[in-house]
Motif scaffolding. Structure first.
Motif, PDB file in Angstrom:
ATOM      1  N   SER A 100     -16.556 -17.980  30.450  1.00 16.18           N
ATOM      2  CA  SER A 100     -15.407 -18.387  29.635  1.00 16.18           C
ATOM      3  C   SER A 100     -15.451 -17.751  28.250  1.00 16.18           C
ATOM      4  O   SER A 100     -14.420 -17.565  27.609  1.00 16.18           O
ATOM      5  CB  SER A 100     -15.338 -19.910  29.522  1.00 16.18           C
ATOM      6  OG  SER A 100     -16.345 -20.415  28.662  1.00 16.18           O
ATOM      7  N   LEU A 101     -16.639 -17.406  27.781  1.00 13.47           N
ATOM      8  CA  LEU A 101     -16.795 -16.771  26.473  1.00 13.47           C
ATOM      9  C   LEU A 101     -16.723 -15.253  26.557  1.00 13.47           C
ATOM     10  O   LEU A 101     -16.335 -14.593  25.592  1.00 13.47           O
ATOM     11  CB  LEU A 101     -18.142 -17.189  25.874  1.00 13.47           C
ATOM     12  CG  LEU A 101     -18.584 -16.552  24.572  1.00 13.47           C
ATOM     13  CD1 LEU A 101     -17.587 -16.861  23.449  1.00 13.47           C
ATOM     14  CD2 LEU A 101     -19.979 -17.037  24.201  1.00 13.47           C
ATOM     15  N   SER A 102     -17.047 -14.693  27.705  1.00  9.53           N
ATOM     16  CA  SER A 102     -17.196 -13.239  27.814  1.00  9.53           C
ATOM     17  C   SER A 102     -15.916 -12.466  27.488  1.00  9.53           C
ATOM     18  O   SER A 102     -15.982 -11.393  26.894  1.00  9.53           O
ATOM     19  CB  SER A 102     -17.722 -12.846  29.191  1.00  9.53           C
ATOM     20  OG  SER A 102     -16.765 -13.107  30.193  1.00  9.53           O
ATOM     21  N   GLU A 103     -14.760 -12.991  27.847  1.00 12.09           N
ATOM     22  CA  GLU A 103     -13.506 -12.275  27.563  1.00 12.09           C
ATOM     23  C   GLU A 103     -13.324 -12.093  26.057  1.00 12.09           C
ATOM     24  O   GLU A 103     -12.947 -11.019  25.592  1.00 12.09           O
ATOM     25  CB  GLU A 103     -12.312 -13.015  28.152  1.00 12.09           C
ATOM     26  CG  GLU A 103     -11.005 -12.261  27.977  1.00 12.09           C
ATOM     27  CD  GLU A 103      -9.838 -12.967  28.643  1.00 12.09           C
ATOM     28  OE1 GLU A 103      -8.715 -12.749  28.160  1.00 12.09           O
ATOM     29  OE2 GLU A 103     -10.033 -13.713  29.611  1.00 12.09           O
ATOM     30  N   THR A 104     -13.629 -13.137  25.302  1.00 12.98           N
ATOM     31  CA  THR A 104     -13.528 -13.057  23.840  1.00 12.98           C
ATOM     32  C   THR A 104     -14.502 -12.022  23.293  1.00 12.98           C
ATOM     33  O   THR A 104     -14.153 -11.233  22.408  1.00 12.98           O
ATOM     34  CB  THR A 104     -13.797 -14.437  23.214  1.00 12.98           C
ATOM     35  OG1 THR A 104     -12.814 -15.346  23.716  1.00 12.98           O
ATOM     36  CG2 THR A 104     -13.738 -14.392  21.706  1.00 12.98           C
ATOM     37  N   LEU A 105     -15.731 -12.019  23.816  1.00 15.49           N
ATOM     38  CA  LEU A 105     -16.739 -11.078  23.327  1.00 15.49           C
ATOM     39  C   LEU A 105     -16.382  -9.642  23.701  1.00 15.49           C
ATOM     40  O   LEU A 105     -16.594  -8.721  22.911  1.00 15.49           O
ATOM     41  CB  LEU A 105     -18.119 -11.454  23.868  1.00 15.49           C
ATOM     42  CG  LEU A 105     -18.663 -12.795  23.390  1.00 15.49           C
ATOM     43  CD1 LEU A 105     -20.029 -13.067  23.992  1.00 15.49           C
ATOM     44  CD2 LEU A 105     -18.709 -12.877  21.875  1.00 15.49           C
TER      45      LEU A 105
END
Length: 144
Positions: A100-105
């Motif tokens: 869920s965080l990877s797209e932002t990163l």
């Protein structure tokens, strides 16, 4: 990079990253290192072994890779899969919350790739101006 345990129930029930006691700051601290961002972005494409991560994330030492993976695993962002074989076969992947965080990163990575020339230009201008100002100050100090 050991993060302290959550200390305030108020911080958990009313998150505010500007509040020093808010546990969300620990999350920001965890993911704000270049190594954590790069490792998580690399794992967004799928599971990887330690050696593959070491090659993918150019410039990271084995010690820093191991430390960062442990921190990410401790905080539930990365999962370690030990195949219990000889020789050891261990793979790392993103957990559901890590995904869920990877797209932002990944968006942050792409932003850095798009904008680094402009950032380099501003840094060079600033450094040149600072160097000229410092040289002028040194001349004034030496002048009678």
């Amino acid at each position: 990079m050991k993060l302290p345990p959550q200390t305030s129930t108020q911080a958990a029930s009313n998150p505010d990253v500007f509040d020093a006691s808010c546990s969300a700051r620990h999350a920001l601290e965890l993911i704000s290192t270049k190594w954590a961002i790069l490792i998580m972005s690399a794992l967004a494409t799928g599971s990887m072994r330690n050696g593959a991560l070491l090659r993918k994330v150019d410039g990271i030492s084995q010690k820093m890779l191991t430390q960062t993976l442990k921190d990410l695993e401790r905080n539930g962002l990365v999962q370690r899969h030990d195949q219990q074989t000889v020789p050891p076969h261990v793979e790392y992947s993103l957990s559901a919350i890590g995904l869920s965080l990877s797209e932002t990163l990944i968006n942050l990575d792409r932003w850095a790739e798009r904008n680094f020339p402009e950032l380099d230009r501003f840094r060079a201008q600033f450094d040149a101006a600072s160097g000229a100002a410092n040289a002028a100050r040194r001349l004034k100090i030496r002048a009678p």
